[in-house]
Design an enzyme around this catalytic site. Structure first.
Site, mmCIF file in Angstrom:
data_model
loop_
_atom_site.group_PDB
_atom_site.id
_atom_site.type_symbol
_atom_site.label_atom_id
_atom_site.label_comp_id
_atom_site.label_asym_id
_atom_site.label_seq_id
_atom_site.Cartn_x
_atom_site.Cartn_y
_atom_site.Cartn_z
ATOM 1 C CE1 TYR A 238 46.099 42.336 40.699
ATOM 2 C CE2 TYR A 238 44.403 42.164 39.006
ATOM 3 C CZ TYR A 238 45.707 42.450 39.374
ATOM 4 O OH TYR A 238 46.623 42.844 38.430
ATOM 5 C CB CYS A 239 44.127 45.180 45.986
ATOM 6 S SG CYS A 239 43.254 44.505 47.426
ATOM 7 C CB THR A 240 48.680 44.286 47.994
ATOM 8 O OG1 THR A 240 49.107 45.244 47.035
ATOM 9 C CG2 THR A 240 49.896 43.594 48.590
ATOM 10 C CB CYS B 251 40.088 43.991 45.472
ATOM 11 S SG CYS B 251 40.723 42.660 46.501
ATOM 12 C CB ILE C 50 48.750 39.581 44.923
ATOM 13 C CG1 ILE C 50 47.977 40.388 43.884
ATOM 14 C CG2 ILE C 50 49.941 38.894 44.269
ATOM 15 C CD1 ILE C 50 48.656 41.682 43.491
#
Length: 347
Positions: free
Chosen positions: A198-200, A205, A227
């Protein structure tokens, strides 16, 4: 031929932004797809978005597009119509900021780059056509209850520090190009596990999931929309958030609060705090976490040295920035360099 770049000073642009009487919506989006002529595509984007009053930064490359922008609320439908008229972008998910006043950008900048995410991958066999499985917020929460699941945070340390998923592993590097091989090494021996990246907003990701598959892992997932989209879905569906704290964002806000938990500490006094700021010394601008008390005591500076510097005559400050008798070091956002710099500055 219309001008395809801005010619007005930042000061005037910021003043115009503050004088606007309408609301702006902050949006981020990306898409991996082949672009034959990035410069031509860039110019088409600039003409149309500039007419709609769009501000922000957009990167275009042969592998796709990455954008963080603000759009006048009254032009949202026109913006969607334009964006969705582009092949490969029709119906694209737009991540809308959850904690924002629309004042994050004051100019439109669209740049052509080699890649929309610098990855250091030079293997011609690597392809973004095969990537991990998308998971939404509900599926993410379900997978997190499975002991066979490993969660990997593909962001930098200053992002991870203020907020992350429960049980998430941090990849200890400040560049995405270094994180990719490190993530592979960290996961060796766990080929049978469910690996969630996962990432922002999803862009890092998604590429990381493709890289993991390229390196032989099979059960690879990535959080759709990152996110930002996860927070939106948990709110809309009434789900518990397994992401704790604040989501770091790359605009003037420097963060969106997801839960009320404060999991970071002030880098100067150690009190609970998750407010990022840039050092007030123009010769430093280190990104760090500072509580209100230390902000008042240090006047927004990261160290005693910088605090002393901002009270020097302006000409002397300019000399220091130019390197003449420069007593400071050059510091970046690196975790390794952050602590020594701040520790030196404690009163």
């Amino acid at each position: 031929m219309p001008v395809l770049h801005n010619r007005v000073s930042n000061e005037e642009l910021k003043a115009r932004l503050m004088d606007e009487t309408f609301r702006r919506v902050t949006i981020s989006f990306y898409q991996y797809f082949p672009i034959v002529n990035p410069q031509e595509f860039r110019d088409v984007l600039y003409r149309s978005m500039n007419e709609l009053g769009v501000f922000g930064r957009i990167y275009v490359a042969k592998e796709g597009i990455n954008a963080q922008i603000s759009v006048p609320e009254h032009n949202m439908e026109a913006f969607r119509s334009f964006l969705y008229s582009i092949p490969h972008l029709d119906g694209l998910r737009l991540n809308i900021a959850v904690d924002d006043d629309g004042k994050s950008f004051w100019v439109l900048k669209i740049k052509v780059r080699d890649k929309i995410v610098a990855d250091g991958i030079d293997d011609p066999a690597f392809s973004m056509e095969r990537k991990g499985k998308y998971v939404n917020a509900r599926e993410m929460n379900e997978l997190l209850t499975d002991p066979n699941t490993i969660v990997i945070d593909m962001r930098n340390h200053y992002e991870y520090e203020v907020g992350h998923f429960d049980r998430a592993l941090e990849v200890p590097s400040d560049t995405f190009r270094d994180q990719l091989p490190m993530a592979v090494d960290m996961m060796r021996g766990n080929e049978d596990k469910n690996i969630i990246m996962y990432c922002t907003g999803g862009i890092r990701c998604e590429k990381a999931s493709a890289y993991m598959l390229h390196k032989g892992f099979e059960n690879v997932f990535h959080l759709e929309g990152g996110i930002i989209n996860y927070a939106k879905q948990t709110k809309e569906e009434g789900l518990d958030s397994r992401f704790i704290g604040k989501n770091f964002v790359f605009d003037n806000r420097l963060g969106e609060r997801i839960t009320e938990d404060v999991i970071a500490k002030c880098h100067q006094c150690g009190q609970p705090c998750d407010t990022h700021t840039n050092c007030a010394n123009d010769g430093c601008h280190l990104l760090f976490i500072q509580c209100p008390s230390c902000a008042a005591e240090y006047e927004g500076c990261c160290s005693k040295e910088c605090h002393e510097t901002i009270h020097l005559p302006l000409e002397r400050q300019k000399e220091l920035r130019q390197g003449t008798d420069n007593g400071q070091h050059i510091f970046n956002k690196s975790k390794a360099r952050l602590r020594p710099r701040l520790n030196e500055g404690k009163f």
